[in-house]
Design a protein around this motif. Structure first.
Motif, PDB file in Angstrom:
ATOM      1  N   VAL A 182       0.839  -1.206   0.000  1.00  0.00           N
ATOM      2  CA  VAL A 182       0.000   0.000   0.000  1.00  0.00           C
ATOM      3  C   VAL A 182       0.873   1.256   0.000  1.00  0.00           C
ATOM      4  O   VAL A 182       1.838   1.353   0.751  1.00  0.00           O
ATOM      5  N   ASP A 183       0.497   2.229  -0.857  1.00  0.00           N
ATOM      6  CA  ASP A 183       1.229   3.493  -0.924  1.00  0.00           C
ATOM      7  C   ASP A 183       0.603   4.580  -0.059  1.00  0.00           C
ATOM      8  O   ASP A 183       1.284   5.503   0.372  1.00  0.00           O
ATOM      9  N   VAL A 184      -0.700   4.465   0.178  1.00  0.00           N
ATOM     10  CA  VAL A 184      -1.394   5.441   1.022  1.00  0.00           C
ATOM     11  C   VAL A 184      -2.656   4.785   1.585  1.00  0.00           C
ATOM     12  O   VAL A 184      -3.272   3.954   0.920  1.00  0.00           O
ATOM     13  N   LEU A 185      -3.009   5.144   2.813  1.00  0.00           N
ATOM     14  CA  LEU A 185      -4.214   4.610   3.438  1.00  0.00           C
ATOM     15  C   LEU A 185      -5.117   5.773   3.826  1.00  0.00           C
ATOM     16  O   LEU A 185      -4.671   6.726   4.463  1.00  0.00           O
ATOM     17  N   LEU A 186      -6.376   5.695   3.387  1.00  0.00           N
ATOM     18  CA  LEU A 186      -7.356   6.727   3.724  1.00  0.00           C
ATOM     19  C   LEU A 186      -8.459   6.106   4.564  1.00  0.00           C
ATOM     20  O   LEU A 186      -8.959   5.033   4.242  1.00  0.00           O
ATOM     21  N   LEU A 187      -8.808   6.799   5.637  1.00  0.00           N
ATOM     22  CA  LEU A 187      -9.853   6.308   6.547  1.00  0.00           C
ATOM     23  C   LEU A 187     -11.162   7.038   6.289  1.00  0.00           C
ATOM     24  O   LEU A 187     -11.177   8.264   6.140  1.00  0.00           O
ATOM     25  N   GLY A 188     -12.258   6.286   6.274  1.00  0.00           N
ATOM     26  CA  GLY A 188     -13.574   6.898   6.188  1.00  0.00           C
ATOM     27  C   GLY A 188     -13.831   7.679   7.464  1.00  0.00           C
ATOM     28  O   GLY A 188     -13.310   7.332   8.534  1.00  0.00           O
ATOM     29  N   PRO A 189     -14.632   8.754   7.373  1.00  0.00           N
ATOM     30  CA  PRO A 189     -14.899   9.581   8.561  1.00  0.00           C
ATOM     31  C   PRO A 189     -15.456   8.782   9.740  1.00  0.00           C
ATOM     32  O   PRO A 189     -15.205   9.115  10.892  1.00  0.00           O
ATOM     33  N   GLN A 190     -16.177   7.699   9.464  1.00  0.00           N
ATOM     34  CA  GLN A 190     -16.784   6.917  10.537  1.00  0.00           C
ATOM     35  C   GLN A 190     -15.759   6.117  11.350  1.00  0.00           C
ATOM     36  O   GLN A 190     -16.078   5.623  12.413  1.00  0.00           O
ATOM     37  N   VAL A 191     -14.526   5.996  10.847  1.00  0.00           N
ATOM     38  CA  VAL A 191     -13.475   5.292  11.613  1.00  0.00           C
ATOM     39  C   VAL A 191     -12.296   6.227  11.911  1.00  0.00           C
ATOM     40  O   VAL A 191     -11.182   5.767  12.147  1.00  0.00           O
ATOM     41  N   ARG A 192     -12.565   7.534  11.942  1.00  0.00           N
ATOM     42  CA  ARG A 192     -11.489   8.509  12.200  1.00  0.00           C
ATOM     43  C   ARG A 192     -10.806   8.270  13.541  1.00  0.00           C
ATOM     44  O   ARG A 192      -9.643   8.594  13.720  1.00  0.00           O
ATOM     45  N   PHE A 193     -11.534   7.663  14.491  1.00  0.00           N
ATOM     46  CA  PHE A 193     -10.952   7.384  15.813  1.00  0.00           C
ATOM     47  C   PHE A 193      -9.789   6.393  15.716  1.00  0.00           C
ATOM     48  O   PHE A 193      -9.004   6.267  16.655  1.00  0.00           O
ATOM     49  N   LYS A 208       1.334   2.349  13.117  1.00  0.00           N
ATOM     50  CA  LYS A 208       1.796   1.198  12.331  1.00  0.00           C
ATOM     51  C   LYS A 208       2.448   1.624  11.023  1.00  0.00           C
ATOM     52  O   LYS A 208       3.423   1.020  10.588  1.00  0.00           O
ATOM     53  N   LEU A 209       1.880   2.641  10.362  1.00  0.00           N
ATOM     54  CA  LEU A 209       2.272   2.957   8.995  1.00  0.00           C
ATOM     55  C   LEU A 209       3.397   3.974   8.862  1.00  0.00           C
ATOM     56  O   LEU A 209       4.183   3.893   7.927  1.00  0.00           O
ATOM     57  N   THR A 210       3.481   4.925   9.775  1.00  0.00           N
ATOM     58  CA  THR A 210       4.500   5.975   9.663  1.00  0.00           C
ATOM     59  C   THR A 210       5.914   5.396   9.618  1.00  0.00           C
ATOM     60  O   THR A 210       6.703   5.808   8.769  1.00  0.00           O
ATOM     61  N   PRO A 211       6.261   4.419  10.485  1.00  0.00           N
ATOM     62  CA  PRO A 211       7.617   3.858  10.390  1.00  0.00           C
ATOM     63  C   PRO A 211       7.896   3.210   9.029  1.00  0.00           C
ATOM     64  O   PRO A 211       9.039   3.173   8.570  1.00  0.00           O
ATOM     65  N   GLY A 267       6.751   4.391   6.285  1.00  0.00           N
ATOM     66  CA  GLY A 267       6.721   5.453   5.285  1.00  0.00           C
ATOM     67  C   GLY A 267       5.435   5.504   4.483  1.00  0.00           C
ATOM     68  O   GLY A 267       5.408   6.010   3.366  1.00  0.00           O
ATOM     69  N   ILE A 268       4.350   4.991   5.062  1.00  0.00           N
ATOM     70  CA  ILE A 268       3.054   4.996   4.372  1.00  0.00           C
ATOM     71  C   ILE A 268       2.183   6.093   4.986  1.00  0.00           C
ATOM     72  O   ILE A 268       1.868   6.041   6.168  1.00  0.00           O
ATOM     73  N   PRO A 269       1.802   7.100   4.176  1.00  0.00           N
ATOM     74  CA  PRO A 269       0.955   8.161   4.715  1.00  0.00           C
ATOM     75  C   PRO A 269      -0.467   7.670   4.992  1.00  0.00           C
ATOM     76  O   PRO A 269      -0.951   6.745   4.336  1.00  0.00           O
ATOM     77  N   CYS A 270      -1.091   8.296   5.985  1.00  0.00           N
ATOM     78  CA  CYS A 270      -2.433   7.903   6.409  1.00  0.00           C
ATOM     79  C   CYS A 270      -3.193   9.169   6.784  1.00  0.00           C
ATOM     80  O   CYS A 270      -2.643  10.045   7.446  1.00  0.00           O
ATOM     81  N   ALA A 271      -4.449   9.263   6.342  1.00  0.00           N
ATOM     82  CA  ALA A 271      -5.259  10.436   6.670  1.00  0.00           C
ATOM     83  C   ALA A 271      -6.737  10.060   6.647  1.00  0.00           C
ATOM     84  O   ALA A 271      -7.116   9.026   6.103  1.00  0.00           O
ATOM     85  N   VAL A 272      -7.548  10.932   7.243  1.00  0.00           N
ATOM     86  CA  VAL A 272      -9.006  10.740   7.249  1.00  0.00           C
ATOM     87  C   VAL A 272      -9.583  11.483   6.048  1.00  0.00           C
ATOM     88  O   VAL A 272      -9.195  12.618   5.762  1.00  0.00           O
ATOM     89  N   ILE A 273     -10.494  10.840   5.342  1.00  0.00           N
ATOM     90  CA  ILE A 273     -11.163  11.454   4.198  1.00  0.00           C
ATOM     91  C   ILE A 273     -12.055  12.583   4.703  1.00  0.00           C
ATOM     92  O   ILE A 273     -12.779  12.417   5.687  1.00  0.00           O
ATOM     93  N   ASP A 274     -12.009  13.720   4.025  1.00  0.00           N
ATOM     94  CA  ASP A 274     -12.849  14.859   4.376  1.00  0.00           C
ATOM     95  C   ASP A 274     -14.322  14.436   4.371  1.00  0.00           C
ATOM     96  O   ASP A 274     -14.778  13.776   3.439  1.00  0.00           O
ATOM     97  N   MET A 275     -15.036  14.799   5.436  1.00  0.00           N
ATOM     98  CA  MET A 275     -16.419  14.343   5.586  1.00  0.00           C
ATOM     99  C   MET A 275     -17.307  14.807   4.429  1.00  0.00           C
ATOM    100  O   MET A 275     -18.156  14.046   3.943  1.00  0.00           O
ATOM    101  N   ALA A 276     -17.130  16.036   3.966  1.00  0.00           N
ATOM    102  CA  ALA A 276     -17.945  16.544   2.855  1.00  0.00           C
ATOM    103  C   ALA A 276     -17.646  15.766   1.575  1.00  0.00           C
ATOM    104  O   ALA A 276     -18.559  15.379   0.839  1.00  0.00           O
ATOM    105  N   ASP A 277     -16.358  15.528   1.301  1.00  0.00           N
ATOM    106  CA  ASP A 277     -15.981  14.772   0.100  1.00  0.00           C
ATOM    107  C   ASP A 277     -16.506  13.345   0.176  1.00  0.00           C
ATOM    108  O   ASP A 277     -16.948  12.780  -0.820  1.00  0.00           O
ATOM    109  N   TYR A 278     -16.480  12.774   1.374  1.00  0.00           N
ATOM    110  CA  TYR A 278     -17.000  11.418   1.566  1.00  0.00           C
ATOM    111  C   TYR A 278     -18.510  11.395   1.353  1.00  0.00           C
ATOM    112  O   TYR A 278     -19.034  10.546   0.635  1.00  0.00           O
TER     113      TYR A 278
END
Length: 107
Positions: free
Chosen positions: A53-64, A72-75, A77-88
């Motif tokens: 995986v090159d990037v992991l995006l979380l749905g707003p419902q699992v932002r916690f 797990k991912l930063t070491p 080198g895999i970026p991870c972020a929460v998808i913007d709620m409006a875009d989702y």
């Protein structure tokens, strides 16, 4: 950007599959070679072990879960972020794809 893998994680994997379809259409329009898929949060660890995986995006419902995924991912080198709620909510595949591209470019 060739052969990038974008993984989306949500609570059950259902609503996010529609977003994946829209992201794939946006990638095709940009002639981007990307594998985009969604998994339920319960299957995320297994999917990470089976895919490069090159990037992991979380749905707003699992932002916690963002903190534990970043741990797990930063070491690795895999970026991870929460998808913007409006875009989702609008199922805006173009914007979510752009966010994934931005995260990979900044990494």
């Amino acid at each position: 950007m060739a052969n990038k893998t974008i993984m989306l994680v949500c609570s059950a994997g259902m609503s996010t599959s529609l977003l994946v379809t829209k992201m794939q259409k946006a990638a095709e329009a940009k002639q981007l070679d990307a594998k985009i898929f969604a998994v339920a949060a319960a299957e995320a660890d297994q999917a990470l072990s089976e895919n490069d995986v090159d990037v992991l995006l979380l749905g707003p419902q699992v932002r916690f879960m963002e903190g534990q995924f970043k741990e797990k991912l930063t070491p690795a080198g895999i970026p991870c972020a929460v998808i913007d709620m409006a875009d989702y909510g609008m199922m805006n595949g173009e914007k979510v794809l752009a966010k994934a591209e931005q995260l990979m470019a900044n990494n």
